[in-house]
Scaffold this motif. Structure first.
Motif, mmCIF file in Angstrom:
data_model
loop_
_atom_site.group_PDB
_atom_site.id
_atom_site.type_symbol
_atom_site.label_atom_id
_atom_site.label_comp_id
_atom_site.label_asym_id
_atom_site.label_seq_id
_atom_site.Cartn_x
_atom_site.Cartn_y
_atom_site.Cartn_z
ATOM 1 N N ARG A 82 0.770 -1.234 0.000
ATOM 2 C CA ARG A 82 0.000 0.000 0.000
ATOM 3 C C ARG A 82 0.809 1.295 0.000
ATOM 4 O O ARG A 82 0.549 2.175 -0.822
ATOM 5 C CB ARG A 82 -0.966 -0.016 1.191
ATOM 6 C CG ARG A 82 -1.946 -1.170 1.122
ATOM 7 C CD ARG A 82 -2.928 -1.161 2.287
ATOM 8 N NE ARG A 82 -2.279 -1.328 3.578
ATOM 9 C CZ ARG A 82 -2.935 -1.336 4.737
ATOM 10 N NH1 ARG A 82 -4.243 -1.163 4.749
ATOM 11 N NH2 ARG A 82 -2.291 -1.507 5.879
ATOM 12 N N GLU A 83 1.743 1.474 0.916
ATOM 13 C CA GLU A 83 2.354 2.800 1.078
ATOM 14 C C GLU A 83 3.580 3.045 0.206
ATOM 15 O O GLU A 83 4.067 4.170 0.123
ATOM 16 C CB GLU A 83 2.735 3.009 2.550
ATOM 17 C CG GLU A 83 1.568 3.017 3.504
ATOM 18 C CD GLU A 83 1.204 1.642 4.032
ATOM 19 O OE1 GLU A 83 0.198 1.518 4.746
ATOM 20 O OE2 GLU A 83 1.944 0.680 3.710
ATOM 21 N N THR A 85 6.042 4.115 -2.519
ATOM 22 C CA THR A 85 5.871 5.314 -3.337
ATOM 23 C C THR A 85 6.776 5.281 -4.566
ATOM 24 O O THR A 85 7.982 5.055 -4.447
ATOM 25 C CB THR A 85 6.186 6.568 -2.484
ATOM 26 O OG1 THR A 85 5.243 6.629 -1.404
ATOM 27 C CG2 THR A 85 6.108 7.836 -3.309
ATOM 28 N N GLY A 102 7.209 1.074 2.117
ATOM 29 C CA GLY A 102 6.387 1.510 3.231
ATOM 30 C C GLY A 102 7.151 1.721 4.524
ATOM 31 O O GLY A 102 7.044 2.783 5.155
ATOM 32 N N PHE A 135 3.426 6.440 5.891
ATOM 33 C CA PHE A 135 2.481 6.764 4.825
ATOM 34 C C PHE A 135 3.147 7.524 3.680
ATOM 35 O O PHE A 135 4.208 8.111 3.827
ATOM 36 C CB PHE A 135 1.292 7.515 5.417
ATOM 37 C CG PHE A 135 0.631 6.756 6.532
ATOM 38 C CD1 PHE A 135 0.022 5.539 6.290
ATOM 39 C CD2 PHE A 135 0.686 7.224 7.841
ATOM 40 C CE1 PHE A 135 -0.557 4.809 7.316
ATOM 41 C CE2 PHE A 135 0.105 6.502 8.877
ATOM 42 C CZ PHE A 135 -0.510 5.295 8.617
ATOM 43 N N SER A 136 2.488 7.526 2.538
ATOM 44 C CA SER A 136 3.123 7.947 1.284
ATOM 45 C C SER A 136 3.406 9.442 1.200
ATOM 46 O O SER A 136 4.336 9.853 0.501
ATOM 47 C CB SER A 136 2.242 7.546 0.093
ATOM 48 O OG SER A 136 1.934 6.181 0.129
ATOM 49 N N THR A 163 1.176 4.849 -5.786
ATOM 50 C CA THR A 163 1.548 3.698 -4.989
ATOM 51 C C THR A 163 1.681 2.513 -5.941
ATOM 52 O O THR A 163 1.484 2.640 -7.148
ATOM 53 C CB THR A 163 0.507 3.452 -3.885
ATOM 54 O OG1 THR A 163 -0.812 3.554 -4.435
ATOM 55 C CG2 THR A 163 0.655 4.469 -2.771
ATOM 56 N N SER A 182 -6.161 2.140 -1.733
ATOM 57 C CA SER A 182 -4.740 2.501 -1.789
ATOM 58 C C SER A 182 -4.554 3.992 -1.534
ATOM 59 O O SER A 182 -3.623 4.400 -0.815
ATOM 60 C CB SER A 182 -4.161 2.122 -3.150
ATOM 61 O OG SER A 182 -4.292 0.739 -3.391
ATOM 62 N N ARG A 185 -4.292 5.328 2.062
ATOM 63 C CA ARG A 185 -3.062 5.100 2.827
ATOM 64 C C ARG A 185 -1.964 6.105 2.472
ATOM 65 O O ARG A 185 -0.825 5.953 2.902
ATOM 66 C CB ARG A 185 -2.547 3.684 2.572
ATOM 67 C CG ARG A 185 -3.535 2.607 2.945
ATOM 68 C CD ARG A 185 -3.787 2.552 4.421
ATOM 69 N NE ARG A 185 -2.625 2.077 5.152
ATOM 70 C CZ ARG A 185 -2.636 1.774 6.443
ATOM 71 N NH1 ARG A 185 -3.731 1.911 7.155
ATOM 72 N NH2 ARG A 185 -1.534 1.330 7.035
ATOM 73 N N THR A 186 -2.296 7.127 1.694
ATOM 74 C CA THR A 186 -1.286 8.110 1.312
ATOM 75 C C THR A 186 -1.155 9.247 2.316
ATOM 76 O O THR A 186 -0.170 9.962 2.328
ATOM 77 C CB THR A 186 -1.612 8.731 -0.053
ATOM 78 O OG1 THR A 186 -2.881 9.390 0.036
ATOM 79 C CG2 THR A 186 -1.658 7.665 -1.147
ATOM 80 N N THR A 288 -9.936 3.861 7.646
ATOM 81 C CA THR A 288 -9.569 3.629 6.253
ATOM 82 C C THR A 288 -10.807 3.239 5.472
ATOM 83 O O THR A 288 -11.896 3.064 6.036
ATOM 84 C CB THR A 288 -8.485 2.529 6.166
ATOM 85 O OG1 THR A 288 -7.939 2.498 4.861
ATOM 86 C CG2 THR A 288 -9.062 1.170 6.512
#
Length: 523
Positions: A82-83, A85, A102, A135-136, A163, A182, A185-186, A288
């Motif tokens: 998810r995170e 980048t 992540g 987080f992103s 992501t 997704s 989670r940024t 979330t």
């Protein structure tokens, strides 16, 4: 009629392609291990180009093994870490820099500044998250400040951010899109509007032009179709995309409020479906989006995690040396069916949510001369369950949402005694699916298949579920509460062993995740 679904799962350890039929049977699957670059200062990176090569390799192998043409595929679904980048050029598709994973902690200083400036409440209210290097947003902000030419290209619309799901969709279809799970989670997505938040973009200094469009998790047309020159060799619609933990929740068919998925790995993630109304997240847990189907409102979730679960068991092997392998812990636990007042608090790097205690450290409490390694083994398994109960108690106290049942997966879910102890401590039923290893891939397949009519609705998807085992609580309620009271007392005694002021700020979750990622044995 095309009725097979290809599910692409890109995780922290590998890239895999699995093909399912409409009954949920796995017809073929291929995986390619993922390499990474880590350093002692907390940086952790991937090569995006390598991940794309692995994707092509996994798809090619799986389709070759399937023995059926790609025309048999009705759709493609994607579940992705998810995170992590990635930034790349719109025209050349070349990355500007390695992908920042992540657990990477390079943005910890920026997160600490946000905490000092009192921005935590703003971020939490909008995103359901807390300022943290995990987080992103912080990773992307760091890249914009440190990669030559990236900011100028981003402001001109030439540099793109995504992501891992966006990176794969871009390479498969040429579209710059992400899904709501997704995006959530940024630390840039407003959970109420389900769009990028202008105030947060300004706070992190991120040009909106570089962000992907936000789409539902299951949609017939938003992600595009694979290129004929790509790994599938023909145009196949990409119709389902989710972050991997949300994909596992979906693959465990947790479609009703109160249904929950617990992924039991080196560290363990709990997601609880809270329905179509965003839950109050004052409990200290993360808010979330669980998933959103096209034309329907978003379904929300609360998320928490227990660090050092499987790795705690591994520590008994590598650290204490009281067992030769993790598989021995169940036999030892059976030789001591009660720890007899012994409690083990595995706070190796502090206690996590919902009662974070950064200065806590691990302890074994209540020892007497009659205690032996079997009691320690039993206390270890109970500790894992008590930590999970801490999360479920916080959900019930802070939001009114607590799991009514728990659907488990991951490597640790194969330990029957461990699962029984969890049922006893929690007082709810645990359910293990037939396949504990690929629930995320299955969730992506279901999301993709729903969008193209392979399954008519969620009820039909749920009808494909096959379970391996169920556990119901065997403890009496008074025994359960007495044991939990002892656990809470043990927790209090582990606090304050390290001065929190001496610990790095702004990378609490990233620190735990990075430590667990190493202890998990995947690297």
């Amino acid at each position: 009629m095309a009725d097979l679904i290809a599910a692409l799962h890109q995780s922290a350890s590998d890239t895999r392609l699995i093909v399912y039929d409409r009954e949920g049977n796995k017809l073929t699957g291929q995986r390619v291990p993922l390499s990474s670059s880590a350093s002692p200062d907390g940086t952790l990176e991937y090569d995006p180009a390598e991940i794309w090569r692995h994707t092509r390799d996994a798809v090619g192998r799986a389709l070759s093994e399937l023995g059926r043409p790609a025309s048999a595929l009705a759709a493609v679904g994607i579940a992705a870490q998810r995170e992590t980048t990635v930034v790349w050029n719109r025209r050349t598709a070349k990355p500007y820099a390695p992908a920042v994973a992540g657990p990477d902690r390079r943005s910890a200083g920026q997160m600490a500044a946000l905490l000092r400036d009192g921005q935590s409440e703003l971020i939490h209210k909008k995103t359901g998250l807390v300022p943290d290097a995990l987080f992103s947003a912080g990773k992307l902000s760091w890249l914009l400040r440190h990669v030559d030419g990236l900011r100028a290209d981003a402001e001109a619309g030439e540099a793109l951010f995504g992501t891992m799901d966006s990176w794969l969709v871009w390479n498969l279809t040429g579209r710059h899109v992400t899904d709501v799970t997704s995006a959530s989670r940024t630390m840039l997505l407003n959970l109420d509007t389900e769009d990028w938040d202008e105030e947060l973009l300004a706070l992190f200094g991120i040009p909106r032009a570089m962000l992907p469009q936000v789409a539902p998790s299951s949609t017939p047309d938003r992600f595009g179709t694979t290129a004929g020159s790509g790994p599938f060799g023909r145009e196949v619609p990409v119709t389902g995309v989710l972050g991997e933990h949300q994909a596992a929740l979906f693959g465990q068919h947790c479609f009703l409020p109160g249904q929950a998925r617990y992924g039991f790995e080196g560290s363990s993630a709990l997601l609880v479906n809270t329905g179509t109304t965003r839950a109050d997240t004052d409990s200290g847990l993360l808010g979330t989006i669980a998933y959103r189907l096209a034309g329907e409102p978003a379904v929300y979730a609360l998320e928490g995690f227990v660090p050092y679960t499987g790795a705690t068991v591994q520590w008994l092997v590598d650290g204490l040396g009281i067992i030769r392998g993790v598989g021995e812990i169940e036999a030892m636990s059976r030789r001591a069916d009660d720890p007899e007042g012994l409690y083990f608090v595995p706070a190796f790097t502090g206690l996590a949510l919902p009662r974070p205690e950064r200065g806590a450290r691990g302890a074994i409490l209540g020892m007497d001369t009659h205690h032996n390694q079997n009691h320690v083994a039993r206390a270890t398994l109970q500790a894992l369950a008590y930590q999970l109960r801490d999360l479920t108690e916080a959900m019930a106290e802070g939001t009114g949402h607590a799991p009514t049942q728990l659907r488990v997966d991951g490597n640790g879910a194969w330990f029957d005694m461990c699962m029984q102890i969890h049922a006893d401590v929690l007082g709810i039923q645990l359910r293990r699916p037939a396949d504990v290893a690929d629930t995320a891939a299955l969730g992506a397949a279901h999301a993709a298949g729903l969008a193209v009519g392979v399954w008519a609705d969620l009820a039909e998807v749920a009808g494909t579920r096959r379970e391996n085992h169920r556990w119901s609580a065997q403890w009496m309620p008074e025994d359960r509460e007495r044991g939990y009271a002892g656990w809470r007392s043990a927790l209090e005694r582990t606090a304050g062993w390290v001065e929190e002021a001496t610990l790095p700020q702004g990378d609490w979750l990233a620190t735990l995740t990075a430590a667990q990622w190493r202890a998990d044995g995947s690297r």
